[in-house]
Design a protein around this motif. Structure first.
Motif, PDB file in Angstrom:
ATOM      1  N   GLU A   1      57.982  -4.829  70.657  1.00  0.00           N
ATOM      2  CA  GLU A   1      57.273  -5.673  71.618  1.00  0.00           C
ATOM      3  C   GLU A   1      56.600  -4.839  72.693  1.00  0.00           C
ATOM      4  O   GLU A   1      56.928  -3.677  72.904  1.00  0.00           O
ATOM      5  N   ARG A   2      55.676  -5.481  73.386  1.00  0.00           N
ATOM      6  CA  ARG A   2      55.028  -4.948  74.580  1.00  0.00           C
ATOM      7  C   ARG A   2      54.441  -3.553  74.353  1.00  0.00           C
ATOM      8  O   ARG A   2      54.509  -2.674  75.201  1.00  0.00           O
ATOM      9  N   ILE A   3      53.837  -3.376  73.185  1.00  0.00           N
ATOM     10  CA  ILE A   3      53.245  -2.096  72.823  1.00  0.00           C
ATOM     11  C   ILE A   3      51.843  -2.017  73.417  1.00  0.00           C
ATOM     12  O   ILE A   3      51.000  -2.871  73.141  1.00  0.00           O
ATOM     13  N   CYS A   4      51.610  -1.012  74.246  1.00  0.00           N
ATOM     14  CA  CYS A   4      50.277  -0.885  74.852  1.00  0.00           C
ATOM     15  C   CYS A   4      50.034   0.538  75.334  1.00  0.00           C
ATOM     16  O   CYS A   4      50.965   1.301  75.586  1.00  0.00           O
ATOM     17  N   ILE A   5      48.759   0.857  75.446  1.00  0.00           N
ATOM     18  CA  ILE A   5      48.305   2.169  75.911  1.00  0.00           C
ATOM     19  C   ILE A   5      47.155   1.931  76.885  1.00  0.00           C
ATOM     20  O   ILE A   5      46.292   1.085  76.633  1.00  0.00           O
ATOM     21  N   LEU A   6      47.148   2.678  77.968  1.00  0.00           N
ATOM     22  CA  LEU A   6      46.035   2.585  78.914  1.00  0.00           C
ATOM     23  C   LEU A   6      44.723   2.893  78.201  1.00  0.00           C
ATOM     24  O   LEU A   6      44.658   3.799  77.364  1.00  0.00           O
ATOM     25  N   GLU A   7      43.695   2.170  78.528  1.00  0.00           N
ATOM     26  CA  GLU A   7      42.415   2.197  77.797  1.00  0.00           C
ATOM     27  C   GLU A   7      41.849   3.608  77.558  1.00  0.00           C
ATOM     28  O   GLU A   7      41.436   3.915  76.443  1.00  0.00           O
TER      29      GLU A   7
ATOM     30  N   LYS B   1      60.148  -6.108  62.891  1.00  0.00           N
ATOM     31  CA  LYS B   1      59.049  -7.076  62.915  1.00  0.00           C
ATOM     32  C   LYS B   1      58.326  -6.975  64.243  1.00  0.00           C
ATOM     33  O   LYS B   1      58.839  -6.390  65.205  1.00  0.00           O
ATOM     34  N   LEU B   2      57.150  -7.548  64.284  1.00  0.00           N
ATOM     35  CA  LEU B   2      56.389  -7.624  65.525  1.00  0.00           C
ATOM     36  C   LEU B   2      55.432  -8.802  65.454  1.00  0.00           C
ATOM     37  O   LEU B   2      55.079  -9.268  64.371  1.00  0.00           O
ATOM     38  N   HIS B   3      55.065  -9.290  66.617  1.00  0.00           N
ATOM     39  CA  HIS B   3      53.997 -10.278  66.745  1.00  0.00           C
ATOM     40  C   HIS B   3      52.768  -9.498  67.204  1.00  0.00           C
ATOM     41  O   HIS B   3      52.647  -9.171  68.377  1.00  0.00           O
ATOM     42  N   GLY B   4      51.906  -9.165  66.272  1.00  0.00           N
ATOM     43  CA  GLY B   4      50.740  -8.354  66.595  1.00  0.00           C
ATOM     44  C   GLY B   4      49.539  -9.198  66.949  1.00  0.00           C
ATOM     45  O   GLY B   4      49.308 -10.241  66.337  1.00  0.00           O
ATOM     46  N   GLN B   5      48.785  -8.752  67.928  1.00  0.00           N
ATOM     47  CA  GLN B   5      47.514  -9.409  68.197  1.00  0.00           C
ATOM     48  C   GLN B   5      46.640  -9.202  66.965  1.00  0.00           C
ATOM     49  O   GLN B   5      46.667  -8.140  66.338  1.00  0.00           O
ATOM     50  N   THR B   6      45.878 -10.224  66.606  1.00  0.00           N
ATOM     51  CA  THR B   6      45.111 -10.156  65.358  1.00  0.00           C
ATOM     52  C   THR B   6      44.164  -8.957  65.326  1.00  0.00           C
ATOM     53  O   THR B   6      43.947  -8.379  64.265  1.00  0.00           O
TER      54      THR B   6
ATOM     55  N   HIS C   1      47.910 -14.269  67.279  1.00  0.00           N
ATOM     56  CA  HIS C   1      48.851 -13.257  66.799  1.00  0.00           C
ATOM     57  C   HIS C   1      49.209 -13.534  65.342  1.00  0.00           C
ATOM     58  O   HIS C   1      48.990 -14.626  64.840  1.00  0.00           O
ATOM     59  N   ILE C   2      49.828 -12.532  64.700  1.00  0.00           N
ATOM     60  CA  ILE C   2      50.399 -12.695  63.365  1.00  0.00           C
ATOM     61  C   ILE C   2      51.765 -12.009  63.359  1.00  0.00           C
ATOM     62  O   ILE C   2      51.996 -11.051  64.097  1.00  0.00           O
ATOM     63  N   LEU C   3      52.665 -12.532  62.510  1.00  0.00           N
ATOM     64  CA  LEU C   3      53.969 -11.907  62.321  1.00  0.00           C
ATOM     65  C   LEU C   3      53.818 -10.832  61.261  1.00  0.00           C
ATOM     66  O   LEU C   3      53.262 -11.086  60.184  1.00  0.00           O
ATOM     67  N   MET C   4      54.315  -9.637  61.556  1.00  0.00           N
ATOM     68  CA  MET C   4      54.255  -8.529  60.619  1.00  0.00           C
ATOM     69  C   MET C   4      55.646  -7.922  60.502  1.00  0.00           C
ATOM     70  O   MET C   4      56.378  -7.834  61.490  1.00  0.00           O
ATOM     71  N   ILE C   5      56.009  -7.506  59.276  1.00  0.00           N
ATOM     72  CA  ILE C   5      57.342  -6.973  59.000  1.00  0.00           C
ATOM     73  C   ILE C   5      57.226  -5.658  58.234  1.00  0.00           C
ATOM     74  O   ILE C   5      56.310  -5.468  57.436  1.00  0.00           O
ATOM     75  N   LYS C   6      58.186  -4.762  58.465  1.00  0.00           N
ATOM     76  CA  LYS C   6      58.239  -3.489  57.748  1.00  0.00           C
ATOM     77  C   LYS C   6      59.694  -3.180  57.408  1.00  0.00           C
ATOM     78  O   LYS C   6      60.583  -3.313  58.250  1.00  0.00           O
ATOM     79  N   GLU C   7      59.909  -2.754  56.165  1.00  0.00           N
ATOM     80  CA  GLU C   7      61.205  -2.245  55.744  1.00  0.00           C
ATOM     81  C   GLU C   7      61.260  -0.775  56.144  1.00  0.00           C
ATOM     82  O   GLU C   7      60.349  -0.020  55.820  1.00  0.00           O
ATOM     83  N   LEU C   8      62.331  -0.381  56.805  1.00  0.00           N
ATOM     84  CA  LEU C   8      62.466   1.024  57.197  1.00  0.00           C
ATOM     85  C   LEU C   8      63.176   1.785  56.088  1.00  0.00           C
ATOM     86  O   LEU C   8      64.244   1.393  55.637  1.00  0.00           O
ATOM     87  N   ALA C   9      62.581   2.866  55.664  1.00  0.00           N
ATOM     88  CA  ALA C   9      63.164   3.675  54.585  1.00  0.00           C
ATOM     89  C   ALA C   9      64.387   4.415  55.106  1.00  0.00           C
ATOM     90  O   ALA C   9      64.424   4.839  56.267  1.00  0.00           O
TER      91      ALA C   9
END
Length: 145
Positions: free
Chosen positions: A71-77, A105-110, A135-143
């Motif tokens: 969550e709350r993933i961001c970088i200054l412009e 998982k994450l709720h990513g901005q489209t 937003h969209i729900l996205m999931i990843k399996e961690l190896a």
């Protein structure tokens, strides 16, 4: 360019400053929606990412129903073209692995869907509105590496 887990209030304040600048001032989200009860040192795992020793990006990880939620993933412009987003995601994934979490998982901005897909995330929902933004729900399996 490196990242670190936040363990002191001064670093957490840096993360909050970055989030306020990106999500509230730049993207127009309300201040009330941006900050919540998980914004503590024991409520979530927070990280900072640095460019030239300056904190310029952040993200957090919570455990929700046995899954890691990024969550709350961001970088200054001015710093968005240096590969820092990938560092944030990989760092949060490593923290999830330390916690023996095998799926995140994450709720990513489209508009960020392509970025997350390049990092192995799969879209698992239709577009939904969150805080007034698509937003969209996205999931990843961690190896298990």
């Amino acid at each position: 360019m490196d990242s670190k887990r936040i363990t002191v209030d001064s670093d957490l304040k840096n993360a909050f400053h970055i989030r306020k600048e990106v999500f509230v001032e730049e993207q127009g989200f309300s201040l009330e929606d941006e900050f919540d009860e998980f914004d503590t040192l024991n409520g979530s795992e927070h990280i900072l990412v640095y460019h030239n020793e300056q904190p310029v990006g952040t993200g957090r990880l919570r455990v929700v129903d046995g899954l890691g939620k990024l969550e709350r993933i961001c970088i200054l412009e001015p710093y968005r073209k240096f590969g820092l987003g990938k560092i944030i995601i990989k760092t949060l994934e490593e923290i999830a692995k330390e916690k023996e979490i095998s799926q995140v998982k994450l709720h990513g901005q489209t508009q960020a869907e392509g970025f997350y897909k390049k990092l192995g995330y799969q879209t698992t929902s239709s577009v939904f509105m969150e805080d007034g933004s698509p937003h969209i729900l996205m999931i990843k399996e961690l190896a298990n590496e």
